[in-house]
Design an enzyme around this catalytic site. Structure first.
Site, short mmCIF file in Angstrom:
data_model
loop_
_atom_site.label_atom_id
_atom_site.label_comp_id
_atom_site.label_asym_id
_atom_site.label_seq_id
_atom_site.Cartn_x
_atom_site.Cartn_y
_atom_site.Cartn_z
N CYS A 122 -17.38 13.39 1.02
CA CYS A 122 -17.47 13.60 -0.45
C CYS A 122 -16.35 14.49 -0.98
O CYS A 122 -16.13 14.54 -2.19
CB CYS A 122 -18.83 14.20 -0.79
N HIS B 74 -18.21 16.82 -7.44
CA HIS B 74 -18.84 15.71 -6.71
C HIS B 74 -20.30 15.62 -7.18
O HIS B 74 -20.98 16.63 -7.34
CB HIS B 74 -18.77 15.97 -5.21
N ASN C 211 -24.97 9.14 -5.92
CA ASN C 211 -23.94 9.84 -5.15
C ASN C 211 -23.05 8.77 -4.50
O ASN C 211 -23.51 8.04 -3.62
CB ASN C 211 -24.64 10.71 -4.10
O1 UT7 Z 1 -22.94 14.33 -0.96
C1 UT7 Z 1 -23.55 15.23 -0.10
C2 UT7 Z 1 -24.72 14.54 0.52
N1 UT7 Z 1 -26.04 14.86 0.18
C3 UT7 Z 1 -26.53 15.77 -0.69
O2 UT7 Z 1 -25.89 16.45 -1.42
C4 UT7 Z 1 -28.02 15.89 -0.70
C5 UT7 Z 1 -28.51 17.31 -0.75
N2 UT7 Z 1 -29.95 17.36 -0.64
C6 UT7 Z 1 -30.77 16.92 -1.64
O3 UT7 Z 1 -30.31 16.44 -2.66
C7 UT7 Z 1 -32.26 17.07 -1.44
O4 UT7 Z 1 -32.52 17.80 -0.26
C8 UT7 Z 1 -33.00 15.69 -1.39
C9 UT7 Z 1 -32.98 15.04 -2.75
C10 UT7 Z 1 -32.37 14.79 -0.36
C11 UT7 Z 1 -34.46 15.92 -1.01
O5 UT7 Z 1 -35.08 16.80 -1.95
P1 UT7 Z 1 -35.90 18.05 -1.43
O6 UT7 Z 1 -36.42 18.73 -2.62
O7 UT7 Z 1 -35.02 18.85 -0.51
O8 UT7 Z 1 -37.08 17.35 -0.66
P2 UT7 Z 1 -37.59 17.60 0.83
O9 UT7 Z 1 -36.68 16.97 1.81
O10 UT7 Z 1 -37.93 19.06 0.98
O11 UT7 Z 1 -38.97 16.80 0.82
C12 UT7 Z 1 -40.09 17.23 0.04
C13 UT7 Z 1 -41.18 16.20 0.18
C14 UT7 Z 1 -41.48 15.81 1.61
O12 UT7 Z 1 -42.87 15.56 1.72
P3 UT7 Z 1 -43.86 16.65 2.36
O13 UT7 Z 1 -43.36 16.85 3.77
O14 UT7 Z 1 -43.73 17.88 1.51
O15 UT7 Z 1 -45.19 16.00 2.26
C15 UT7 Z 1 -40.75 14.50 1.80
O16 UT7 Z 1 -41.33 13.69 2.79
O17 UT7 Z 1 -40.80 14.99 -0.47
C16 UT7 Z 1 -40.92 13.88 0.44
N3 UT7 Z 1 -39.89 12.91 0.11
C17 UT7 Z 1 -40.05 11.96 -0.82
N4 UT7 Z 1 -41.10 11.64 -1.61
C18 UT7 Z 1 -40.95 10.61 -2.47
C19 UT7 Z 1 -38.63 12.81 0.63
N5 UT7 Z 1 -37.97 11.78 0.05
C20 UT7 Z 1 -38.85 11.24 -0.85
C21 UT7 Z 1 -38.74 10.18 -1.76
N6 UT7 Z 1 -39.82 9.90 -2.55
N7 UT7 Z 1 -37.62 9.44 -1.88
#
Ligand code: UT7
Length: 335
Positions: A121, A262, A292
């Protein structure tokens, strides 16, 4: 890190910009039919509503060539005026030859030099830095710099933690020497920390897995990401990168005309904006429409701003990228 006054060479300007976006739009509701997710979760956690997905057979090379042709048209320049083409991508059509060499041929710029950059990125900002440096020395006059990705080809469409984030597209800029030495890249800073690679990577096979990984359940040849670790890294490096650029040039956040970051997650961009005390129009965001797109996100934003007439001579424009490697990169330009 170097500032232009430390280098003191000729000026560099953006002669033109262009975009190439696949026609197919994938909505959050479409994704909810593929994995256990919903529009509300995706919108609130990321700010993404839609993303573009390449047509079957449409590659990063195709998108890169289309974006560069548009940028050349915008600049009123001929392909043969290009001395070099750089393509930032992590999704090349082939391992060899480079996407850049293919694009040089596709746009009719033979025998321009060709170079691919893999900094995920941060790739477009890495390429921009190198292009500006080569033009400043007077050894190259005009360079096409492209960010192009077809992330859909390395996305695990069964993994809701990643498949909601990514999109396809390309953006390009034609850089050329400027008679005005004040018009240039004033500040550039490129970094990496390769010990953090397991936070975001695309393994070919078992041999690529981190040494401590005993339970890999992902799909090979798809992006694997520790979302929370990348989130924390991005928040801290985004703030640090912007603050370092401002400090090096003795500027205040309000001196910036616009920040083109980005597009990783709108929550990350909003946290930086609040910390800097800037109004929404000072940090460009289009993640709601395109998701993204890794190396393509910054040049896609750049073309939207440029074609809307929002960049004026003398403006201070800050580019900042962060991503796989892990890498991070900053440029501050006087437009
Ligand atoms: O370009 C660089 C590459 N990437 C990035 O910049 C990404 C950086 N990270 C992020 O943007 C965030 O970490 C994400 C958007 C990927 C995830 O958001 P988060 O607030 O960190 O969620 P999390 O991973 O802490 O998950 C929270 C909950 C989990 O459920 P439990 O364990 O609390 O029951 C996940 O299983 O949300 C669940 N979850 C979803 N639920 C519905 C994870 N993905 C999804 C989804 N839909 N797509």
């Amino acid at each position: 890190m170097t500032t232009q006054s430390q280098r003191g060479l000729c000026g560099v300007r953006f002669a033109g910009t262009g975009n190439a976006l696949p026609q197919r739009v994938l909505t959050n509701d479409d994704l909810a039919k593929m994995v256990d997710t919903n529009d509300e979760w995706i919108s609130q956690r990321t700010g993404i509503k839609t993303r573009r997905i390449a047509a079957p057979g449409q590659t990063s090379r195709n998108l890169a060539a289309e974006a560069l042709k548009a940028a050349l048209d915008n600049a009123g320049m001929e392909p043969r005026q290009l001395d070099m083409v750089m393509v930032a991508t992590i999704t090349p059509e082939m391992m060899c030859p480079s996407t850049a060499a293919q694009v040089v041929a596709d746009v009719g710029a033979i025998p321009a030099a060709a170079l691919d950059v893999n900094a995920a990125c941060s790739g477009f900002v890495y390429a921009l830095t190198m292009a500006a440096s080569l033009i400043e020395t007077g050894k190259y006059r005009t360079i096409g710099v492209i960010g192009a990705e077809t992330l859909s080809s390395i996305t695990d469409w069964k993994d809701r933690r990643t498949c909601i984030l990514f999109g396809d597209g390309a953006g390009a800029a034609v850089l050329t020497a400027s008679d005005d030495p004040a018009q240039t890249c004033l500040y550039q800073s490129l970094h990496s920390d390769g010990t953090l690679w397991p936070e975001l990577y695309c393994p070919r096979d078992k041999s690529n897995l981190p040494a401590d990984d005993k339970i890999f359940s992902g799909a090979f040849n798809t992006l694997q990401m520790n979302g929370q670790a990348i989130f924390k890294f991005a928040v801290s490096k985004l703030n640090q990168s912007i603050e370092n650029a401002l400090a090096a040039l003795n500027l205040k956040p309000s001196d910036l005309s616009i920040i083109i970051p980005h597009q990783m997650n709108n929550r990350i961009l909003e946290s930086a904006r609040h910390r800097l005390g800037l109004p929404p129009e000072k940090i460009y965001v289009n993640i709601d429409r395109f998701g993204n797109t890794s190396a393509a996100s910054i040049p896609i934003c750049l073309h939207e701003l440029n074609s809307a007439g929002r960049l004026k001579k003398g403006d201070l424009v800050l580019f900042v990228g962060l991503g796989g490697g892990l890498t991070w990169a900053t440029n501050l330009w006087r437009w």
